[in-house]
Write a protein that holds these residues in place. Structure first.
Motif, PDB file in Angstrom:
ATOM      1  N   ALA B 249       5.589  -8.968  14.556  1.00 18.44           N
ATOM      2  CA  ALA B 249       4.285  -8.441  14.977  1.00 18.44           C
ATOM      3  C   ALA B 249       4.251  -6.931  14.826  1.00 18.44           C
ATOM      4  O   ALA B 249       3.227  -6.355  14.448  1.00 18.44           O
ATOM      5  N   GLY B 250       5.386  -6.275  15.125  1.00 19.25           N
ATOM      6  CA  GLY B 250       5.446  -4.825  14.959  1.00 19.25           C
ATOM      7  C   GLY B 250       5.283  -4.432  13.504  1.00 19.25           C
ATOM      8  O   GLY B 250       4.576  -3.470  13.173  1.00 19.25           O
ATOM      9  N   LEU B 251       5.922  -5.203  12.622  1.00 23.51           N
ATOM     10  CA  LEU B 251       5.773  -4.930  11.187  1.00 23.51           C
ATOM     11  C   LEU B 251       4.321  -5.128  10.766  1.00 23.51           C
ATOM     12  O   LEU B 251       3.768  -4.356   9.988  1.00 23.51           O
ATOM     13  N   PHE B 252       3.724  -6.190  11.333  1.00 29.06           N
ATOM     14  CA  PHE B 252       2.323  -6.450  11.014  1.00 29.06           C
ATOM     15  C   PHE B 252       1.463  -5.262  11.427  1.00 29.06           C
ATOM     16  O   PHE B 252       0.583  -4.822  10.675  1.00 29.06           O
ATOM     17  N   LEU B 253       1.750  -4.754  12.617  1.00 35.77           N
ATOM     18  CA  LEU B 253       0.957  -3.628  13.131  1.00 35.77           C
ATOM     19  C   LEU B 253       1.078  -2.425  12.207  1.00 35.77           C
ATOM     20  O   LEU B 253       0.082  -1.776  11.863  1.00 35.77           O
ATOM     21  N   ILE B 254       2.325  -2.130  11.806  1.00 37.77           N
ATOM     22  CA  ILE B 254       2.552  -0.992  10.907  1.00 37.77           C
ATOM     23  C   ILE B 254       1.809  -1.224   9.585  1.00 37.77           C
ATOM     24  O   ILE B 254       1.127  -0.341   9.062  1.00 37.77           O
ATOM     25  N   ALA B 255       1.949  -2.463   9.073  1.00 39.26           N
ATOM     26  CA  ALA B 255       1.312  -2.766   7.794  1.00 39.26           C
ATOM     27  C   ALA B 255      -0.200  -2.659   7.909  1.00 39.26           C
ATOM     28  O   ALA B 255      -0.877  -2.118   7.037  1.00 39.26           O
ATOM     29  N   ARG B 256      -0.721  -3.163   9.036  1.00 38.82           N
ATOM     30  CA  ARG B 256      -2.164  -3.185   9.231  1.00 38.82           C
ATOM     31  C   ARG B 256      -2.721  -1.764   9.320  1.00 38.82           C
ATOM     32  O   ARG B 256      -3.799  -1.471   8.798  1.00 38.82           O
ATOM     33  N   PHE B 257      -1.976  -0.883   9.979  1.00 39.40           N
ATOM     34  CA  PHE B 257      -2.482   0.466  10.174  1.00 39.40           C
ATOM     35  C   PHE B 257      -2.011   1.433   9.103  1.00 39.40           C
ATOM     36  O   PHE B 257      -2.373   2.599   9.145  1.00 39.40           O
ATOM     37  N   MET B 308      10.804  -2.387   7.794  1.00 37.97           N
ATOM     38  CA  MET B 308      10.124  -1.243   8.393  1.00 37.97           C
ATOM     39  C   MET B 308      10.264  -0.020   7.497  1.00 37.97           C
ATOM     40  O   MET B 308       9.301   0.711   7.256  1.00 37.97           O
ATOM     41  N   ALA B 309      11.484   0.200   6.990  1.00 35.99           N
ATOM     42  CA  ALA B 309      11.721   1.346   6.128  1.00 35.99           C
ATOM     43  C   ALA B 309      10.835   1.256   4.889  1.00 35.99           C
ATOM     44  O   ALA B 309      10.227   2.248   4.469  1.00 35.99           O
ATOM     45  N   MET B 310      10.738   0.060   4.313  1.00 37.72           N
ATOM     46  CA  MET B 310       9.928  -0.076   3.097  1.00 37.72           C
ATOM     47  C   MET B 310       8.458   0.190   3.390  1.00 37.72           C
ATOM     48  O   MET B 310       7.760   0.809   2.587  1.00 37.72           O
ATOM     49  N   LEU B 311       7.985  -0.274   4.570  1.00 38.24           N
ATOM     50  CA  LEU B 311       6.596   0.025   4.918  1.00 38.24           C
ATOM     51  C   LEU B 311       6.418   1.517   5.101  1.00 38.24           C
ATOM     52  O   LEU B 311       5.361   2.072   4.805  1.00 38.24           O
ATOM     53  N   GLY B 312       7.485   2.185   5.573  1.00 39.12           N
ATOM     54  CA  GLY B 312       7.418   3.631   5.734  1.00 39.12           C
ATOM     55  C   GLY B 312       7.349   4.350   4.408  1.00 39.12           C
ATOM     56  O   GLY B 312       6.652   5.360   4.270  1.00 39.12           O
ATOM     57  N   PHE B 313       8.074   3.839   3.390  1.00 47.12           N
ATOM     58  CA  PHE B 313       8.051   4.493   2.077  1.00 47.12           C
ATOM     59  C   PHE B 313       6.616   4.581   1.557  1.00 47.12           C
ATOM     60  O   PHE B 313       6.203   5.605   1.023  1.00 47.12           O
ATOM     61  N   GLY B 314       5.905   3.447   1.725  1.00 44.74           N
ATOM     62  CA  GLY B 314       4.488   3.453   1.403  1.00 44.74           C
ATOM     63  C   GLY B 314       4.147   3.418  -0.073  1.00 44.74           C
ATOM     64  O   GLY B 314       2.980   3.356  -0.434  1.00 44.74           O
ATOM     65  N   THR B 315       5.131   3.450  -0.964  1.00 44.65           N
ATOM     66  CA  THR B 315       4.823   3.360  -2.387  1.00 44.65           C
ATOM     67  C   THR B 315       4.418   1.937  -2.728  1.00 44.65           C
ATOM     68  O   THR B 315       4.716   1.002  -1.973  1.00 44.65           O
ATOM     69  N   THR B 316       3.745   1.757  -3.841  1.00 44.56           N
ATOM     70  CA  THR B 316       3.246   0.419  -4.188  1.00 44.56           C
ATOM     71  C   THR B 316       4.392  -0.573  -4.311  1.00 44.56           C
ATOM     72  O   THR B 316       4.304  -1.699  -3.832  1.00 44.56           O
ATOM     73  N   ALA B 317       5.495  -0.127  -4.947  1.00 42.53           N
ATOM     74  CA  ALA B 317       6.621  -1.040  -5.128  1.00 42.53           C
ATOM     75  C   ALA B 317       7.232  -1.395  -3.779  1.00 42.53           C
ATOM     76  O   ALA B 317       7.584  -2.560  -3.533  1.00 42.53           O
ATOM     77  N   ALA B 318       7.352  -0.404  -2.888  1.00 48.68           N
ATOM     78  CA  ALA B 318       7.981  -0.651  -1.592  1.00 48.68           C
ATOM     79  C   ALA B 318       7.135  -1.591  -0.749  1.00 48.68           C
ATOM     80  O   ALA B 318       7.666  -2.497  -0.095  1.00 48.68           O
ATOM     81  N   VAL B 319       5.813  -1.400  -0.781  1.00 49.90           N
ATOM     82  CA  VAL B 319       4.943  -2.273   0.014  1.00 49.90           C
ATOM     83  C   VAL B 319       5.053  -3.704  -0.479  1.00 49.90           C
ATOM     84  O   VAL B 319       5.190  -4.651   0.306  1.00 49.90           O
ATOM     85  N   PHE B 320       5.053  -3.878  -1.786  1.00 50.90           N
ATOM     86  CA  PHE B 320       5.178  -5.235  -2.318  1.00 50.90           C
ATOM     87  C   PHE B 320       6.510  -5.836  -1.896  1.00 50.90           C
ATOM     88  O   PHE B 320       6.587  -6.995  -1.473  1.00 50.90           O
ATOM     89  N   ALA B 321       7.577  -5.027  -1.996  1.00 49.24           N
ATOM     90  CA  ALA B 321       8.896  -5.540  -1.623  1.00 49.24           C
ATOM     91  C   ALA B 321       8.928  -5.900  -0.135  1.00 49.24           C
ATOM     92  O   ALA B 321       9.529  -6.910   0.251  1.00 49.24           O
ATOM     93  N   ALA B 322       8.282  -5.095   0.696  1.00 52.59           N
ATOM     94  CA  ALA B 322       8.266  -5.375   2.131  1.00 52.59           C
ATOM     95  C   ALA B 322       7.595  -6.709   2.413  1.00 52.59           C
ATOM     96  O   ALA B 322       8.117  -7.549   3.148  1.00 52.59           O
ATOM     97  N   ILE B 323       6.432  -6.914   1.771  1.00 53.38           N
ATOM     98  CA  ILE B 323       5.710  -8.179   1.971  1.00 53.38           C
ATOM     99  C   ILE B 323       6.556  -9.348   1.480  1.00 53.38           C
ATOM    100  O   ILE B 323       6.679 -10.393   2.147  1.00 53.38           O
ATOM    101  N   PHE B 324       7.179  -9.160   0.339  1.00 51.26           N
ATOM    102  CA  PHE B 324       8.018 -10.199  -0.245  1.00 51.26           C
ATOM    103  C   PHE B 324       9.168 -10.512   0.714  1.00 51.26           C
ATOM    104  O   PHE B 324       9.509 -11.674   0.958  1.00 51.26           O
ATOM    105  N   HIS B 325       9.754  -9.468   1.265  1.00 45.90           N
ATOM    106  CA  HIS B 325      10.904  -9.708   2.125  1.00 45.90           C
ATOM    107  C   HIS B 325      10.503 -10.331   3.458  1.00 45.90           C
ATOM    108  O   HIS B 325      11.294 -11.061   4.056  1.00 45.90           O
TER     109      HIS B 325
END
Lengths: 141, 773
Positions: B249-257, B308-325
């Motif tokens: 849920a915390g990851l969701f919150l970070i991703a959502r915001f 969490m770290a990948m969501l923090g990076f915020g680059t397109t590749a990192a966001v995709f990897a975060a969702i994938f993971h």
């Protein structure tokens, strides 16, 4: 048992107590126009009764004045509240007082105020309260 | 959509009834259909041409708080995880929990949690999201403490409750600030107002509060300590809440915001740093654990840190990897928890030191664990989904848009954390399933689990392999939409197993595997480092100390002023009044002194006042009861004389009589009064008492002088003088005021007298307990 000879006290009491009672009633009735009123009148009345208690003892006074003083409290409160509620009959706000002049036989022209009924309520309550407190504490020994 | 969210809660109302039948039918069978149907409902949205859907149901429209359900790619991913894994967990729990357990409570809590979690991921309204957020905390608390007769369960439940509610409340604070800044309660509308939020002076506070909520919920360093203790919950709960759903849920919150916050430099620094530290610390600590579920708990912490770290990076590749993971982690970690539950169920212990060589007894479980652990470790094999997301992670760490010092360090930390991930994954698999058999140490003779129990992990491992073999199968219809909800710039790109021999991410993976194998083999030799770091350092101790010290200190503070001594309370009350009034008088410049309104002083007044002062001072210093009473009487009669002087006959009369009665009463009670003793107070206390009383006297004097000096309004007494006879019919103005103009006051004053008399009767005549003096 030691019995004190308090003839002087008793004789003067029988005189003073009536003077006190009379003065108390005067204060009550005259309150509206000169110093006095239900409160002082009540205090003085209870003072007079107290004096009788001290001179003649509990048993005798209970026979002379067979009143349950605690009952005087609700009676007095009922008088006071009653004048308040009475206002509603005449379609005026709670505790509205009025007065008028009447010609009565013997007394002649006299002023009567509804506030007097309220003051009588105060008087009864004060007598009841004072007597209750003092008699309760005095009897506790 | 509201039905999809609320159906678990509705069904939960009927569970207590259904659980009466549990001797015949396991309650879980009824429950199973709930998440399964929800899963089917959400599956229909999958597709390449997915468009966000919004449904609104009024709740408190006047405050802008409504059930705004918003289904975009991100919500859909989480909704499918929650319902899909929910169904598998319920299936698993049917075989895991025996019918002797309190099944009714278990499934009620679980369904409550399901509603809460679906509400969190589908809400577009921040306040509704917060409501569901706290519901997840509460239901998680209930589930962790499910075996409430165990001390550790209660401890773990309380700990998770305190930490997650702490975060939840701070998140609420952040939400309120967001609402203040933007004037809307909808997240999507906030995303449209990014500029306003980023330029607001509240931004640091908003960021800190919301991130705190996300970090505590997702067990990020240093708030991760509740997660290992939450392992006291039944294993289905651990698998569901503490690996796949709630901690995300915390990851969701970070991703959502993150569309809002990623514009801020601090978002990158804080989220990446906390994530990467959590990744390293979690994986490092996991190797040390001996309990299977504790290993998995620290592993979860570490993997959440990675996402969490990948969501923090915020680059397109990192966001995709975060969702994938997120998807991959849910599959393999869910299955591993179920495997741990099977081992516990079939051998009677979860202690890895007692287990070993179980592959011959539990061949199917071992196979499932093999896929789970190797995928978790990111072993480069083309049928493990963990490898793909790990390689994407490495790739992302090398292509950060940020160029600060942090960006240089992150790849090394990522490799460090992954090495330990590899070590504990191997340790988990080989420690349990290979090595010497220690049957004498096991409470039960091990045998393979029933097929029903194996079904759920099989489905999850099938997912691991399926995504591993065809990594692009879920991309276009599913993950791309989710990633685009986080960062709209994400474009479709294919995931390949093989990037060429010169790919740096592959080199990093190979380094991880190589060093990981060496470390795993030589584990016994270097495991002494744990006595140095963390050594005696433990965040749990910090938490325990905080909880204990809070108790002790607040107790000490309360006891310091709640002494039970009325004298002390009086001092506190008076001193407070004194300080507040003086400070107020000083600030407002309130003291005024005017000589214009003063009357002449007569000799009579002066002499009466002098007598009263002497009597008042004498009261303080007399050591005898009767003397004190009589001297006090002098003050009273003095007051009465003053009333006479000031021409108030009614009051003077009353004062005379009342004073007499009071003195008489004091004398009556004299027998019962305690003997006056010399005080035993110290000189300091005496000094304080004196200061307070003198100060209070001074204060009252100043207030009286100021009040008398400032005549702001006309007195209304003229009205009484004029109308006393006209309206009241009496010449005694005091009496007319008492019985006529303000009769109500008098009415209640005599009522007070009556009550006092009744109270005295009650006190004296109705003494029941003669012993209580």
């Amino acid at each position: 048992m030691y019995k004190p000879n308090d003839l002087v006290l008793r004789t003067t009491t029988s005189l003073i107590a009536f003077i006190l009672l009379g003065f108390a009633i005067y204060l009550l009735l005259a309150g509206h126009n000169s110093p006095g009123g239900g409160f002082v009148g009540g205090l003085l009345t209870s003072g007079a009764i107290l004096l009788m208690y001290m001179a003649y003892g509990m048993e005798v006074v209970k026979k002379i004045i067979p009143i349950n003083f605690t009952l005087l409290i609700p009676i007095g409160l009922a008088f006071a509240v009653g004048t308040g509620i009475g206002s509603f009959i005449f379609n005026v706000p709670f505790l509205s007082q009025t007065f008028g002049y009447f010609h009565l036989p013997i007394f002649g022209e006299i002023e009567l105020a509804t506030a007097m009924i309220f003051d009588i309520g105060v008087y009864f309550t004060v007598v009841g309260v004072m007597m209750t407190i003092i008699l309760t504490i005095a009897n506790d020994q | 959509m509201i039905f999809a969210v609320l159906i678990p809660l509705i069904i939960a109302c009927f569970i207590p009834l259904l659980s009466k039948l549990k001797d015949k039918i396991h309650t879980g069978i009824f429950v199973f259909f709930v998440p399964f149907l929800i899963f089917l409902y959400f599956v229909q949205f999958l597709g390449e041409d997915f468009q966000p859907i919004r449904h609104t149901y009024n709740w408190i429209p006047s405050l802008g708080i409504n059930f705004d359900f918003y289904l975009d790619g991100l919500s859909l991913l989480f909704a499918l995880l929650i319902s899909g894994i929910g169904a598998l967990v319920v299936l698993y729990s049917i075989f895991y929990l025996s019918k002797q357990e309190r099944l009714g409570s278990f499934y009620v809590y679980l369904l409550m949690f399901m509603t809460a979690m679906l509400g969190v991921v589908l809400s577009d309204n921040i306040f509704v999201l917060y409501t569901f957020w706290e519901l997840t905390s509460i239901s998680s608390f209930l589930l962790i403490g499910y075996w409430h007769f165990k001390e550790r369960s209660r401890y773990g439940a309380l700990k998770s409750m305190l930490i997650t509610i702490f975060g939840g409340l701070s998140m609420f604070g952040g939400f309120i600030l967001l609402w203040v800044v933007t004037g809307t309660t909808s997240i999507q509308e906030m995303i449209n107002q990014v500029d306003i939020i980023l330029n607001s002076s509240y931004l640091p506070l908003i960021l800190a509060f919301v991130l705190l909520g996300a970090f505590t919920k997702s067990a990020q360093f240093p708030f991760h300590i509740w997660l290992p203790d939450a392992m006291e919950a039944p294993t289905p709960v651990s698998a569901y809440l503490h690996s796949a759903t709630m901690v995300k849920a915390g990851l969701f919150l970070i991703a959502r915001f993150s569309p809002i916050f990623s514009g801020s430099e601090w978002f990158f620094i804080v989220v990446s740093l906390v994530g990467i530290i959590t990744l390293c610390w979690g994986s490092y600590m996991a190797v040390r654990q001996t309990d299977l579920k504790a290993i998995l708990a620290f592993s979860t912490i570490s993997q959440l840190g990675m996402i969490m770290a990948m969501l923090g990076f915020g680059t397109t590749a990192a966001v995709f990897a975060a969702i994938f993971h997120i998807l991959n982690h849910a599959t393999f970690k869910g299955s591993l928890f179920m495997v741990a539950g099977i081992i516990d169920h079939e051998t009677g212990t979860r202690d890895i030191r007692k287990l070993g060589g179980l592959i011959t007894f539990l061949p199917i479980t071992a196979t499932l664990a093999l896929f789970g652990t190797f995928s978790m470790a990111g072993v480069p094999l083309p049928f493990l989904n963990g490898f793909y997301s790990k390689e994407l992670f490495f790739d992302a760490t090398l292509h950060l848009e940020n160029t600060t010092f942090l960006a240089e360090v992150i790849p090394y930390l990522a490799v460090f954390g992954s090495i330990f991930t590899f070590v504990y994954s191997m340790y988990f698999f080989f420690g349990v399933f290979t090595g010497p058999k220690q049957l004498d140490k096991l409470p039960k003779k091990p045998h393979e689990a029933p097929i029903g129990m194996l079904l759920s992990p099989i489905v999850l491992v099938a997912g691991v392999i399926l995504i591993g073999l065809f990594p692009n199968i879920v991309n276009a219809p599913f993950l791309l939409h989710a990633a685009q909800a986080v960062n709209p710039d994400v474009e479709f790109h294919k995931v390949y197993f093989w990037h060429g021999i010169d790919s740096p991410a592959l080199h990093m993976s190979l380094i991880v595997v190589a060093i990981g194998i060496i470390l795993f083999v030589t584990r016994k030799k270097w495991s002494k480092v744990y006595t140095i770091l963390p050594g005696k350092l433990s965040l749990n101790k910090v938490y325990d100390q905080i909880v204990e010290k809070l108790d002790v200190i607040s107790g000490a503070i309360t006891r310091s002023y709640m002494t039970g001594s009325l004298k002390n309370y009086m001092s506190i009350i008076l001193a407070t009044t004194l300080i507040v009034s003086f400070v107020f008088m000083f600030i407002t410049n309130g003291f005024t002194l005017e000589y214009d309104y003063l009357a002449d002083v007569t000799i009579l007044e002066v002499s009466v006042v002098i007598i009263m002062i002497i009597a008042a001072v004498a009261t303080i210093f007399t050591n005898h009861n009767i003397a004190a009473i009589l001297v006090l009487g002098v003050v009273g009669y003095g007051v009465a004389i003053l009333f006479v002087v000031y021409r108030a006959p009614d009051i003077a009369l009353t004062q005379f009589v009342i004073e007499t009665v009071t003195v008489a009463l004091f004398l009556l009670c004299f027998y019962h009064l305690p003997k006056m003793r010399k005080t035993t107070d110290s000189a300091g206390t005496k000094m304080t008492n004196m200061l307070i009383s003198v100060g209070f006297g001074a204060l009252m004097t100043m207030v009286a002088i100021s009040a008398h000096s400032s005549n702001w309004f006309e007195s209304i007494s003229d009205y009484f003088v004029e109308t006393s006879y006209k309206l009241g019919g009496g010449h005694n103005i005091v009496n007319v005021i008492l019985v006529d103009m303000r009769g109500l006051d008098t009415l209640f004053e005599i009522a007070v007298l009556g009550i006092a008399a009744l109270a005295i009767i009650g006190l004296i005549k109705l003494k029941k307990d003669k012993g209580a003096q």
